[in-house]
Design a protein around this motif. Sequence first.
Motif, PDB file in Angstrom:
ATOM      1  N   GLY A  55       0.809  -1.215   0.000  1.00 55.30           N
ATOM      2  CA  GLY A  55       0.000   0.000   0.000  1.00 55.30           C
ATOM      3  C   GLY A  55       0.841   1.265   0.000  1.00 55.30           C
ATOM      4  N   VAL A  56       1.900   1.283   0.806  1.00 55.37           N
ATOM      5  CA  VAL A  56       2.790   2.451   0.844  1.00 55.37           C
ATOM      6  C   VAL A  56       3.487   2.629  -0.489  1.00 55.37           C
ATOM      7  CG1 VAL A  56       4.879   3.368   1.906  1.00 55.37           C
ATOM      8  CG2 VAL A  56       3.098   2.391   3.341  1.00 55.37           C
ATOM      9  N   TRP A  57       3.939   1.508  -1.074  1.00 55.91           N
ATOM     10  CA  TRP A  57       4.604   1.575  -2.373  1.00 55.91           C
ATOM     11  C   TRP A  57       3.671   2.132  -3.437  1.00 55.91           C
ATOM     12  CZ3 TRP A  57       4.034  -0.448  -7.266  1.00 55.91           C
ATOM     13  CH2 TRP A  57       5.151  -0.387  -8.102  1.00 55.91           C
ATOM     14  N   GLY A  58       2.420   1.660  -3.463  1.00 56.90           N
ATOM     15  CA  GLY A  58       1.463   2.174  -4.436  1.00 56.90           C
ATOM     16  C   GLY A  58       1.119   3.632  -4.196  1.00 56.90           C
ATOM     17  N   TYR A  59       1.014   4.032  -2.924  1.00 57.21           N
ATOM     18  CA  TYR A  59       0.714   5.427  -2.596  1.00 57.21           C
ATOM     19  C   TYR A  59       1.832   6.352  -3.084  1.00 57.21           C
ATOM     20  CZ  TYR A  59       0.158   9.604   0.306  1.00 57.21           C
ATOM     21  OH  TYR A  59       0.044  10.890   0.756  1.00 57.21           O
ATOM     22  N   GLU A 197      11.281   3.243 -10.817  1.00 56.46           N
ATOM     23  CA  GLU A 197      12.116   2.143 -10.335  1.00 56.46           C
ATOM     24  C   GLU A 197      13.507   2.623  -9.930  1.00 56.46           C
ATOM     25  OE1 GLU A 197      12.142  -0.730 -13.416  1.00 56.46           O
ATOM     26  OE2 GLU A 197       9.954  -0.972 -13.462  1.00 56.46           O
ATOM     27  N   ALA A 198      13.930   3.776 -10.446  1.00 55.71           N
ATOM     28  CA  ALA A 198      15.238   4.308 -10.086  1.00 55.71           C
ATOM     29  C   ALA A 198      15.205   5.164  -8.828  1.00 55.71           C
ATOM     30  CB  ALA A 198      15.800   5.140 -11.252  1.00 55.71           C
ATOM     31  N   VAL A 199      14.023   5.375  -8.270  1.00 53.95           N
ATOM     32  CA  VAL A 199      13.904   6.159  -7.047  1.00 53.95           C
ATOM     33  C   VAL A 199      14.471   5.351  -5.884  1.00 53.95           C
ATOM     34  CG1 VAL A 199      12.240   7.239  -5.479  1.00 53.95           C
ATOM     35  CG2 VAL A 199      11.920   7.398  -7.934  1.00 53.95           C
ATOM     36  N   PRO A 200      15.145   5.979  -4.934  1.00 59.04           N
ATOM     37  CA  PRO A 200      15.659   5.220  -3.779  1.00 59.04           C
ATOM     38  C   PRO A 200      14.540   4.514  -3.020  1.00 59.04           C
ATOM     39  CG  PRO A 200      16.667   7.399  -3.880  1.00 59.04           C
ATOM     40  CD  PRO A 200      15.587   7.391  -4.909  1.00 59.04           C
ATOM     41  N   ALA A 201      14.913   3.397  -2.403  1.00 61.70           N
ATOM     42  CA  ALA A 201      13.926   2.606  -1.672  1.00 61.70           C
ATOM     43  C   ALA A 201      13.299   3.399  -0.529  1.00 61.70           C
ATOM     44  CB  ALA A 201      14.580   1.334  -1.138  1.00 61.70           C
ATOM     45  N   ALA A 202      14.060   4.312   0.071  1.00 61.90           N
ATOM     46  CA  ALA A 202      13.500   5.127   1.149  1.00 61.90           C
ATOM     47  C   ALA A 202      12.362   6.001   0.647  1.00 61.90           C
ATOM     48  CB  ALA A 202      14.593   5.992   1.771  1.00 61.90           C
ATOM     49  N   ALA A 237      14.491  20.468  -7.161  1.00 62.78           N
ATOM     50  CA  ALA A 237      13.290  21.214  -6.799  1.00 62.78           C
ATOM     51  C   ALA A 237      12.152  20.295  -6.405  1.00 62.78           C
ATOM     52  CB  ALA A 237      12.848  22.104  -7.965  1.00 62.78           C
ATOM     53  N   ASP A 238      12.384  19.007  -6.308  1.00 62.74           N
ATOM     54  CA  ASP A 238      11.332  18.070  -5.942  1.00 62.74           C
ATOM     55  C   ASP A 238      11.900  17.060  -4.962  1.00 62.74           C
ATOM     56  OD1 ASP A 238      13.027  16.792  -7.767  1.00 62.74           O
ATOM     57  OD2 ASP A 238      11.463  15.345  -8.279  1.00 62.74           O
ATOM     58  N   PRO A 239      11.059  16.419  -4.161  1.00 56.45           N
ATOM     59  CA  PRO A 239      11.562  15.426  -3.196  1.00 56.45           C
ATOM     60  C   PRO A 239      12.103  14.168  -3.835  1.00 56.45           C
ATOM     61  CG  PRO A 239       9.162  15.502  -3.170  1.00 56.45           C
ATOM     62  CD  PRO A 239       9.615  16.640  -4.025  1.00 56.45           C
ATOM     63  N   TRP A 240      11.893  13.980  -5.136  1.00 56.69           N
ATOM     64  CA  TRP A 240      12.395  12.781  -5.809  1.00 56.69           C
ATOM     65  C   TRP A 240      13.798  12.970  -6.344  1.00 56.69           C
ATOM     66  CZ3 TRP A 240       8.873   9.324  -4.609  1.00 56.69           C
ATOM     67  CH2 TRP A 240       7.544   9.712  -4.471  1.00 56.69           C
ATOM     68  N   GLY A 241      14.293  14.205  -6.367  1.00 53.41           N
ATOM     69  CA  GLY A 241      15.634  14.472  -6.855  1.00 53.41           C
ATOM     70  C   GLY A 241      15.787  14.390  -8.355  1.00 53.41           C
ATOM     71  N   LEU A 242      14.699  14.558  -9.109  1.00 46.88           N
ATOM     72  CA  LEU A 242      14.734  14.446 -10.557  1.00 46.88           C
ATOM     73  C   LEU A 242      14.583  15.779 -11.265  1.00 46.88           C
ATOM     74  CD1 LEU A 242      12.471  11.281 -11.031  1.00 46.88           C
ATOM     75  CD2 LEU A 242      14.955  11.386 -10.903  1.00 46.88           C
ATOM     76  N   GLU A 243      14.208  16.845 -10.575  1.00 50.17           N
ATOM     77  CA  GLU A 243      13.909  18.116 -11.212  1.00 50.17           C
ATOM     78  C   GLU A 243      14.872  19.187 -10.700  1.00 50.17           C
ATOM     79  OE1 GLU A 243       9.924  18.806 -10.092  1.00 50.17           O
ATOM     80  OE2 GLU A 243       9.158  16.969 -11.000  1.00 50.17           O
ATOM     81  N   ARG A 244      15.341  20.007 -11.617  1.00 44.00           N
ATOM     82  CA  ARG A 244      16.223  21.104 -11.258  1.00 44.00           C
ATOM     83  C   ARG A 244      15.402  22.363 -11.023  1.00 44.00           C
ATOM     84  NH1 ARG A 244      17.140  24.676 -15.326  1.00 44.00           N
ATOM     85  NH2 ARG A 244      19.082  25.346 -14.381  1.00 44.00           N
ATOM     86  N   ARG A 245      15.978  23.257 -10.245  1.00 45.43           N
ATOM     87  CA  ARG A 245      15.328  24.533 -10.014  1.00 45.43           C
ATOM     88  C   ARG A 245      15.437  25.423 -11.253  1.00 45.43           C
ATOM     89  NH1 ARG A 245      17.657  27.143  -4.739  1.00 45.43           N
ATOM     90  NH2 ARG A 245      16.094  28.696  -5.314  1.00 45.43           N
ATOM     91  N   GLY A 246      14.509  26.369 -11.369  1.00 46.23           N
ATOM     92  CA  GLY A 246      14.490  27.243 -12.528  1.00 46.23           C
ATOM     93  C   GLY A 246      14.747  28.689 -12.199  1.00 46.23           C
TER      94      GLY A 246
END
Length: 272
Positions: A55-59, A197-202, A237-246
Amino acid sequence: GRPPPLRLLSGALTQQAPVGRLPHKPARASAAGPPTTAAMVLGEAIGSVAIGASGVWGYNRENFMYDREMRQKQEFTVVGMRLKQADLWREDVRDMLGLTEKKMDSYMVVNCLQIGFIITLFTEGRLEPGTPEWLLWLYMLSLSGAFVFLLQSIWFAMHASIVAQGSSTRLLTQLVRPAIPSWEQLEAMRTYAYAYEAVPAAQMLRVPILQTMSEGAGAGSGGYSGHADAPPGSAAADPWGLERRGDDIYELQRRPLPAARHMKLIREAMRH
């Protein structure tokens, strides 16, 4: 001592072990006893943990896809704002340099009228008989000087108008251009689903409420997830670490209008 007939032997064999039927063997008693209470509790705990983790993974995956969709819409909005800002700058170039063209056109109209008056005085103007010769020379000298002066002003006005038009064309075609995104930028605006899938497990197993409370009041506020002293455009700029600030995008920066780059180019063009 004779062997029994074959028919009798076959009958005896048939009576002892019928064809196609194996002899019956008694079933062995199971060595394992009934499941204990500890094993049942352990199984239920493992199942509960698996269901909770799923459930947490899907959320978190749903949040990830939602954030990426919002980011894509934001990227499209930024592209539109940059294009509008570039249109405003190009309009400034047309207004500032077009003002020079309009002034020079007005000067040329007035000067042409004045030079026409001087030609009329040259051809049809007459002084009274008996006018001193020195006054006649001053009269002709004044008309000649005015003619040369007005002719030069018309020439300079034409030159200034042509230079202003050429500078405007140069600025609009070479320096002040709309920020049209490239194919690489458009490709970077979209996200494939397997990128999760490349997001850290945490991040995949992040507990929604408890972990937010432990991170502090600033968690989940959005807009910036790096250090305050990080250079512009370097931190995520995001909690996933995939977006840069503008905040290093030139078109979206706040600055006084005289300090803008296109205004400096306009002033440099007006000097020439």
